[in-house]
Design a protein around this motif. Structure first.
Motif, PDB file in Angstrom:
ATOM      1  N   UNK A   1       3.288   3.833  17.950  1.00 14.58           N
ATOM      2  CA  UNK A   1       3.622   4.689  19.102  1.00 14.58           C
ATOM      3  C   UNK A   1       3.603   6.148  18.621  1.00 14.58           C
ATOM      4  N   UNK A   2       2.717   6.943  19.194  1.00 12.40           N
ATOM      5  CA  UNK A   2       2.602   8.335  18.764  1.00 12.40           C
ATOM      6  C   UNK A   2       3.893   9.090  19.052  1.00 12.40           C
ATOM      7  N   UNK A   3       4.372   9.833  18.055  1.00  8.84           N
ATOM      8  CA  UNK A   3       5.584  10.627  18.270  1.00  8.84           C
ATOM      9  C   UNK A   3       5.262  11.815  19.165  1.00  8.84           C
ATOM     10  N   UNK A   4       6.196  12.123  20.047  1.00  6.98           N
ATOM     11  CA  UNK A   4       6.049  13.335  20.837  1.00  6.98           C
ATOM     12  C   UNK A   4       7.424  13.924  21.098  1.00  6.98           C
ATOM     13  N   UNK A   5       7.421  15.234  21.211  1.00  2.32           N
ATOM     14  CA  UNK A   5       8.672  15.949  21.468  1.00  2.32           C
ATOM     15  C   UNK A   5       8.845  16.100  22.974  1.00  2.32           C
ATOM     16  N   UNK A   6       9.896  15.493  23.469  1.00  2.86           N
ATOM     17  CA  UNK A   6      10.091  15.495  24.918  1.00  2.86           C
ATOM     18  C   UNK A   6      10.336  16.887  25.473  1.00  2.86           C
ATOM     19  N   UNK A   7      10.961  17.740  24.663  1.00  5.72           N
ATOM     20  CA  UNK A   7      11.292  19.071  25.179  1.00  5.72           C
ATOM     21  C   UNK A   7      10.063  19.959  25.290  1.00  5.72           C
TER      22      UNK A   7
ATOM     23  N   UNK B   1       5.114  16.363  17.194  1.00  2.00           N
ATOM     24  CA  UNK B   1       5.820  17.258  16.273  1.00  2.00           C
ATOM     25  C   UNK B   1       5.024  17.448  14.988  1.00  2.00           C
TER      26      UNK B   1
ATOM     27  N   UNK C   1      16.245  17.844  18.192  1.00  2.00           N
ATOM     28  CA  UNK C   1      14.937  17.731  18.842  1.00  2.00           C
ATOM     29  C   UNK C   1      14.769  16.297  19.325  1.00  2.00           C
ATOM     30  N   UNK C   2      14.716  16.087  20.624  1.00  2.00           N
ATOM     31  CA  UNK C   2      14.527  14.720  21.110  1.00  2.00           C
ATOM     32  C   UNK C   2      13.073  14.283  20.983  1.00  2.00           C
ATOM     33  N   UNK C   3      12.877  13.170  20.343  1.00  2.00           N
ATOM     34  CA  UNK C   3      11.542  12.584  20.254  1.00  2.00           C
ATOM     35  C   UNK C   3      11.405  11.517  21.335  1.00  2.00           C
ATOM     36  N   UNK C   4      10.533  10.570  21.079  1.00  2.00           N
ATOM     37  CA  UNK C   4      10.245   9.519  22.062  1.00  2.00           C
ATOM     38  C   UNK C   4      11.514   8.820  22.533  1.00  2.00           C
TER      39      UNK C   4
ATOM     40  N   UNK D   1      11.977   5.353  24.324  1.00  2.00           N
ATOM     41  CA  UNK D   1      11.180   4.209  24.761  1.00  2.00           C
ATOM     42  C   UNK D   1      11.913   2.915  24.440  1.00  2.00           C
TER      43      UNK D   1
END
Lengths: 171, 124
Positions: free
Chosen positions: A73-79, A86, B113-116, B118
């Motif tokens: 699952x590719x990491x992504x910064x929600x903000x 990231x 820093x909020x990441x995924x 899920x």
């Protein structure tokens, strides 16, 4: 049957229905704090290593099965908006952030592995993991938010003279 | 068997059991009185005993309307109330997933820093 007993039956039916549909929270919540290990023999070398970073992902494993529950699952910064990784080369922060994962499993333990990838120098069309970290298995506990798990990431790959303490990358 | 399966079965069994209890007629409510053979005519009897028909009379060939000691169950209000509740329950279960959604994403806050976010019970 008396009217009272019939009404009691109806109330019991309605109560059973409400209880069964509401229920307790069946999920276990994991928070995984992902950072780059900056100290020790196997620390990430900044900025050299960061420059090579292309992307990163997370996989979730269960002690109940050999296959990953969630794979790559590719990491992504929600903000920063959806699909913003990231892992952005030299702009990659040393504190990547906190993953929030929920599972409906009622037993077993879960572990998390984060891979950070760079372009394969032998084949530029492919990526290879260069930094990696895996948590210890943490038992599920339905209805609870578990304490945050620290996941420091370290360089991985073949052992070289420059990196004698490097661990092989796990698949 | 997963929790949702167990819950579904429990609900179904509960509905069936409740309907069975609500519609049951107690067996002891209609116990017959002591049997008396209508063909035995006592010497002391001064009237026509039960079971002895006067074939010549019009009354003897008239069909007697059957009367039940208990009225049909569908004439009871609680039968229809139970039916409505059971139907509503089935419809609700059919259109509503039993497994609730997971909580909202908790990771975050100042300096984090909020990441995924899920996993099970969350949108992909």
């Amino acid at each position: 049957m008396t009217t009272l007993s019939r009404v009691t039956c109806l109330i019991g039916l309605a109560t059973a229905f409400v209880v069964s549909t509401s229920g307790c929270d069946p999920y276990t919540y994991y928070n995984v704090h992902v950072t780059l290990q900056l100290q020790g023999n196997n620390a990430v070398k900044i900025p050299n290593t960061l420059d090579a970073i292309q992307t990163c992902d997370v996989s979730v494993y269960s002690t109940d099965s050999s296959a990953a529950i969630e794979s790559g699952i590719a990491l992504d910064q929600r903000t920063l908006g959806p699909k913003v990784s990231p892992c952005r080369g030299p702009d990659t922060p040393t504190d990547l952030g906190i993953l929030d994962y929920s599972t409906a499993r009622s037993s077993g333990s879960l572990s998390f592995r984060v891979n950070v990838y760079a372009t394969n120098p032998d084949d530029t069309s492919k990526l290879i993991p260069i930094i990696q970290g895996t948590t210890n298995p943490v038992p599920v506990s339905p209805g609870h938010i578990l304490p945050t798990i620290d996941l420091p990431l370290s360089p991985c790959g073949a052992v070289t003279k420059d990196q004698p303490n490097q661990q092989p990358c796990q698949q | 068997m997963t929790r949702s399966n167990l819950r579904t079965r429990t609900v179904c069994l509960g509905v069936v059991a409740a309907l069975a209890v609500a519609t049951a007629v107690p067996a002891w409510a209609e116990e017959p009185s002591e049997y008396v053979d209508p063909t035995i005519v006592k010497d002391t009897a001064d009237e026509t005993p039960d079971g002895v028909k006067n074939l010549g009379s019009e009354q003897a060939v008239t069909k007697k309307q059957v009367e039940y000691s208990t009225p049909p169950v569908y004439t009871k209000w609680w039968f229809w109330a139970t039916a409505v509740v059971a139907t509503a329950a089935v419809v609700f279960l059919a259109i509503t997933p039993l497994t609730p959604k997971a909580r909202g994403c908790t990771a975050g806050g100042p300096g984090v820093i909020p990441l995924n976010c899920f996993g099970d019970g969350r949108a992909r």
